[in-house]
Design a protein around this motif. Structure first.
Motif, PDB file in Angstrom:
ATOM      1  N   ASP A   1       0.834  -1.211   0.000  1.00  0.00           N
ATOM      2  CA  ASP A   1       0.000   0.000   0.000  1.00  0.00           C
ATOM      3  C   ASP A   1       0.867   1.258   0.000  1.00  0.00           C
ATOM      4  O   ASP A   1       0.628   2.191  -0.765  1.00  0.00           O
ATOM      5  N   ALA A   2       1.870   1.278   0.884  1.00  0.00           N
ATOM      6  CA  ALA A   2       2.749   2.447   0.960  1.00  0.00           C
ATOM      7  C   ALA A   2       3.543   2.590  -0.339  1.00  0.00           C
ATOM      8  O   ALA A   2       3.697   3.700  -0.861  1.00  0.00           O
ATOM      9  N   ARG A   3       4.007   1.484  -0.879  1.00  0.00           N
ATOM     10  CA  ARG A   3       4.789   1.525  -2.124  1.00  0.00           C
ATOM     11  C   ARG A   3       3.955   2.115  -3.264  1.00  0.00           C
ATOM     12  O   ARG A   3       4.454   2.886  -4.077  1.00  0.00           O
ATOM     13  N   GLN A   4       2.672   1.763  -3.321  1.00  0.00           N
ATOM     14  CA  GLN A   4       1.802   2.288  -4.379  1.00  0.00           C
ATOM     15  C   GLN A   4       1.669   3.811  -4.274  1.00  0.00           C
ATOM     16  O   GLN A   4       1.732   4.518  -5.276  1.00  0.00           O
ATOM     17  N   VAL A   5       1.515   4.327  -3.063  1.00  0.00           N
ATOM     18  CA  VAL A   5       1.409   5.782  -2.851  1.00  0.00           C
ATOM     19  C   VAL A   5       2.719   6.461  -3.243  1.00  0.00           C
ATOM     20  O   VAL A   5       2.721   7.501  -3.909  1.00  0.00           O
ATOM     21  N   VAL A   6       3.837   5.855  -2.849  1.00  0.00           N
ATOM     22  CA  VAL A   6       5.148   6.409  -3.183  1.00  0.00           C
ATOM     23  C   VAL A   6       5.336   6.416  -4.699  1.00  0.00           C
ATOM     24  O   VAL A   6       5.827   7.402  -5.269  1.00  0.00           O
ATOM     25  N   GLN A   7       4.933   5.344  -5.368  1.00  0.00           N
ATOM     26  CA  GLN A   7       5.089   5.258  -6.823  1.00  0.00           C
ATOM     27  C   GLN A   7       4.296   6.354  -7.525  1.00  0.00           C
ATOM     28  O   GLN A   7       4.789   6.984  -8.460  1.00  0.00           O
ATOM     29  N   GLN A   8       3.070   6.611  -7.067  1.00  0.00           N
ATOM     30  CA  GLN A   8       2.258   7.660  -7.680  1.00  0.00           C
ATOM     31  C   GLN A   8       2.924   9.028  -7.508  1.00  0.00           C
ATOM     32  O   GLN A   8       2.973   9.828  -8.437  1.00  0.00           O
ATOM     33  N   ALA A   9       3.439   9.300  -6.314  1.00  0.00           N
ATOM     34  CA  ALA A   9       4.105  10.576  -6.061  1.00  0.00           C
ATOM     35  C   ALA A   9       5.419  10.659  -6.843  1.00  0.00           C
ATOM     36  O   ALA A   9       5.798  11.730  -7.330  1.00  0.00           O
ATOM     37  N   TYR A  10       6.099   9.528  -6.976  1.00  0.00           N
ATOM     38  CA  TYR A  10       7.380   9.487  -7.683  1.00  0.00           C
ATOM     39  C   TYR A  10       7.223   9.917  -9.140  1.00  0.00           C
ATOM     40  O   TYR A  10       8.134  10.522  -9.712  1.00  0.00           O
ATOM     41  N   ASP A  11       6.074   9.637  -9.737  1.00  0.00           N
ATOM     42  CA  ASP A  11       5.842  10.057 -11.119  1.00  0.00           C
ATOM     43  C   ASP A  11       5.995  11.575 -11.250  1.00  0.00           C
ATOM     44  O   ASP A  11       6.603  12.076 -12.192  1.00  0.00           O
ATOM     45  N   SER A  12       5.466  12.335 -10.280  1.00  0.00           N
ATOM     46  CA  SER A  12       5.616  13.787 -10.272  1.00  0.00           C
ATOM     47  C   SER A  12       7.074  14.179 -10.070  1.00  0.00           C
ATOM     48  O   SER A  12       7.594  15.074 -10.738  1.00  0.00           O
ATOM     49  N   VAL A  13       7.729  13.497  -9.150  1.00  0.00           N
ATOM     50  CA  VAL A  13       9.138  13.784  -8.852  1.00  0.00           C
ATOM     51  C   VAL A  13       9.994  13.557 -10.096  1.00  0.00           C
ATOM     52  O   VAL A  13      10.833  14.387 -10.453  1.00  0.00           O
ATOM     53  N   ARG A  14       9.772  12.442 -10.764  1.00  0.00           N
ATOM     54  CA  ARG A  14      10.567  12.119 -11.957  1.00  0.00           C
ATOM     55  C   ARG A  14      10.327  13.150 -13.065  1.00  0.00           C
ATOM     56  O   ARG A  14      11.274  13.605 -13.711  1.00  0.00           O
ATOM     57  N   ARG A  15       9.073  13.542 -13.260  1.00  0.00           N
ATOM     58  CA  ARG A  15       8.767  14.551 -14.284  1.00  0.00           C
ATOM     59  C   ARG A  15       9.498  15.860 -13.987  1.00  0.00           C
ATOM     60  O   ARG A  15      10.103  16.460 -14.877  1.00  0.00           O
ATOM     61  N   GLY A  16       9.406  16.316 -12.744  1.00  0.00           N
ATOM     62  CA  GLY A  16      10.069  17.563 -12.370  1.00  0.00           C
ATOM     63  C   GLY A  16      11.573  17.467 -12.508  1.00  0.00           C
ATOM     64  O   GLY A  16      12.227  18.369 -13.057  1.00  0.00           O
ATOM     65  N   HIS A  17      12.137  16.372 -12.025  1.00  0.00           N
ATOM     66  CA  HIS A  17      13.580  16.169 -12.122  1.00  0.00           C
ATOM     67  C   HIS A  17      14.028  16.232 -13.575  1.00  0.00           C
ATOM     68  O   HIS A  17      14.999  16.907 -13.920  1.00  0.00           O
ATOM     69  N   ASP A  18      13.319  15.522 -14.445  1.00  0.00           N
ATOM     70  CA  ASP A  18      13.725  15.439 -15.841  1.00  0.00           C
ATOM     71  C   ASP A  18      13.603  16.791 -16.541  1.00  0.00           C
ATOM     72  O   ASP A  18      14.460  17.154 -17.356  1.00  0.00           O
ATOM     73  N   ARG A  19      12.564  17.565 -16.210  1.00  0.00           N
ATOM     74  CA  ARG A  19      12.407  18.896 -16.819  1.00  0.00           C
ATOM     75  C   ARG A  19      13.540  19.824 -16.402  1.00  0.00           C
ATOM     76  O   ARG A  19      14.094  20.553 -17.226  1.00  0.00           O
ATOM     77  N   VAL A  20      13.893  19.801 -15.125  1.00  0.00           N
ATOM     78  CA  VAL A  20      14.971  20.666 -14.640  1.00  0.00           C
ATOM     79  C   VAL A  20      16.314  20.208 -15.219  1.00  0.00           C
ATOM     80  O   VAL A  20      17.133  21.026 -15.643  1.00  0.00           O
ATOM     81  N   ARG A  21      16.529  18.903 -15.264  1.00  0.00           N
ATOM     82  CA  ARG A  21      17.776  18.374 -15.850  1.00  0.00           C
ATOM     83  C   ARG A  21      17.899  18.810 -17.309  1.00  0.00           C
ATOM     84  O   ARG A  21      18.950  19.282 -17.743  1.00  0.00           O
ATOM     85  N   ASP A  22      16.814  18.675 -18.064  1.00  0.00           N
ATOM     86  CA  ASP A  22      16.841  19.059 -19.480  1.00  0.00           C
ATOM     87  C   ASP A  22      17.090  20.553 -19.639  1.00  0.00           C
ATOM     88  O   ASP A  22      17.834  20.977 -20.531  1.00  0.00           O
ATOM     89  N   LEU A  23      16.494  21.362 -18.762  1.00  0.00           N
ATOM     90  CA  LEU A  23      16.703  22.810 -18.804  1.00  0.00           C
ATOM     91  C   LEU A  23      18.174  23.128 -18.518  1.00  0.00           C
ATOM     92  O   LEU A  23      18.791  23.934 -19.214  1.00  0.00           O
ATOM     93  N   LYS A  24      18.728  22.487 -17.512  1.00  0.00           N
ATOM     94  CA  LYS A  24      20.138  22.725 -17.160  1.00  0.00           C
ATOM     95  C   LYS A  24      21.040  22.369 -18.347  1.00  0.00           C
ATOM     96  O   LYS A  24      21.944  23.123 -18.690  1.00  0.00           O
ATOM     97  N   HIS A  25      20.800  21.217 -18.963  1.00  0.00           N
ATOM     98  CA  HIS A  25      21.623  20.797 -20.097  1.00  0.00           C
ATOM     99  C   HIS A  25      21.451  21.737 -21.279  1.00  0.00           C
ATOM    100  O   HIS A  25      22.427  22.029 -21.976  1.00  0.00           O
ATOM    101  N   ALA A  26      20.248  22.232 -21.506  1.00  0.00           N
ATOM    102  CA  ALA A  26      20.017  23.181 -22.600  1.00  0.00           C
ATOM    103  C   ALA A  26      20.784  24.474 -22.342  1.00  0.00           C
ATOM    104  O   ALA A  26      21.365  25.053 -23.277  1.00  0.00           O
ATOM    105  N   LEU A  27      20.794  24.921 -21.082  1.00  0.00           N
ATOM    106  CA  LEU A  27      21.521  26.159 -20.754  1.00  0.00           C
ATOM    107  C   LEU A  27      23.022  25.970 -20.848  1.00  0.00           C
ATOM    108  O   LEU A  27      23.734  26.924 -21.153  1.00  0.00           O
ATOM    109  N   GLU A  28      23.510  24.772 -20.585  1.00  0.00           N
ATOM    110  CA  GLU A  28      24.953  24.533 -20.679  1.00  0.00           C
ATOM    111  C   GLU A  28      25.439  24.693 -22.104  1.00  0.00           C
ATOM    112  O   GLU A  28      26.602  25.007 -22.334  1.00  0.00           O
ATOM    113  N   GLY A  29      24.539  24.524 -23.054  1.00  0.00           N
ATOM    114  CA  GLY A  29      24.904  24.683 -24.460  1.00  0.00           C
ATOM    115  C   GLY A  29      24.825  26.115 -24.956  1.00  0.00           C
ATOM    116  O   GLY A  29      25.111  26.390 -26.099  1.00  0.00           O
ATOM    117  N   THR A  30      24.420  27.044 -24.057  1.00  0.00           N
ATOM    118  CA  THR A  30      24.286  28.447 -24.450  1.00  0.00           C
ATOM    119  C   THR A  30      25.116  29.323 -23.529  1.00  0.00           C
ATOM    120  O   THR A  30      25.671  28.872 -22.545  1.00  0.00           O
TER     121      THR A  30
END
Length: 154
Positions: free
Chosen positions: A123-152
């Motif tokens: 039960d706890a793992r399922q709740v964590v997994q649902q929240a992790y989807d948001s965490v992963r999305r945010g992490h990936d967007r910020v990572r991509d932004l950082k990498h894009a800025l490193e090229g400029t």
């Protein structure tokens, strides 16, 4: 009401505190950047994280625990450092984005550690997994932004 183990409640409360920290960090970062596109992105990511918080808190309550409603002391110290760094660097967007990415790496690792914790109930793992989807999305967007800025030179 389901009763969760102490491990479930402790793990979820730790993730709640870290999620609150990330919301606060995004809001502060939105205030610190000059670029309106970055500001909007950070505000959007804060709202996305705000959506998962009640799910985590409700799970703790269902498990008979007292849901965390505050961030961590360490994060308050980190925010103070970010504030100081912002003042010194003159609100450099790249510096702010680098700090946000560091925070995103931290929260992503915390969620992954929880998902890999064999003592966590299904039960706890399922709740964590649902929240992790948001965490992963945010992490990936910020990572991509950082990498894009490193090229400029922005």
């Amino acid at each position: 009401m389901m009763i969760g183990s102490n491990t479930d409640v402790t793990t979820l409360n730790s993730l709640i505190a870290t999620t609150i920290d990330s919301i606060n960090g995004y809001q502060e970062s939105a205030d610190a950047v000059e670029n309106p596109q970055f500001r909007e992105m950070f505000q959007e990511l804060a709202r996305d994280r705000q959506q998962v918080l009640p799910q985590l808190q409700a799970a703790v309550a269902r498990m008979g625990g007292n849901p965390e409603d505050d961030g961590t002391t360490l994060a308050a110290a980190h925010r103070t450092f970010v504030d100081l760094k912002s003042a010194i660097t003159g609100r450099d967007d790249k510096a702010v984005i680098n700090e946000v990415e560091r925070g995103e790496d931290h929260i992503k690792h915390k969620y992954e550690a929880a998902l890999n914790d064999t003592a966590l109930s299904a039960d706890a793992r399922q709740v964590v997994q649902q929240a992790y989807d948001s965490v992963r999305r945010g992490h990936d967007r910020v990572r991509d932004l950082k990498h894009a800025l490193e090229g400029t030179n922005a």
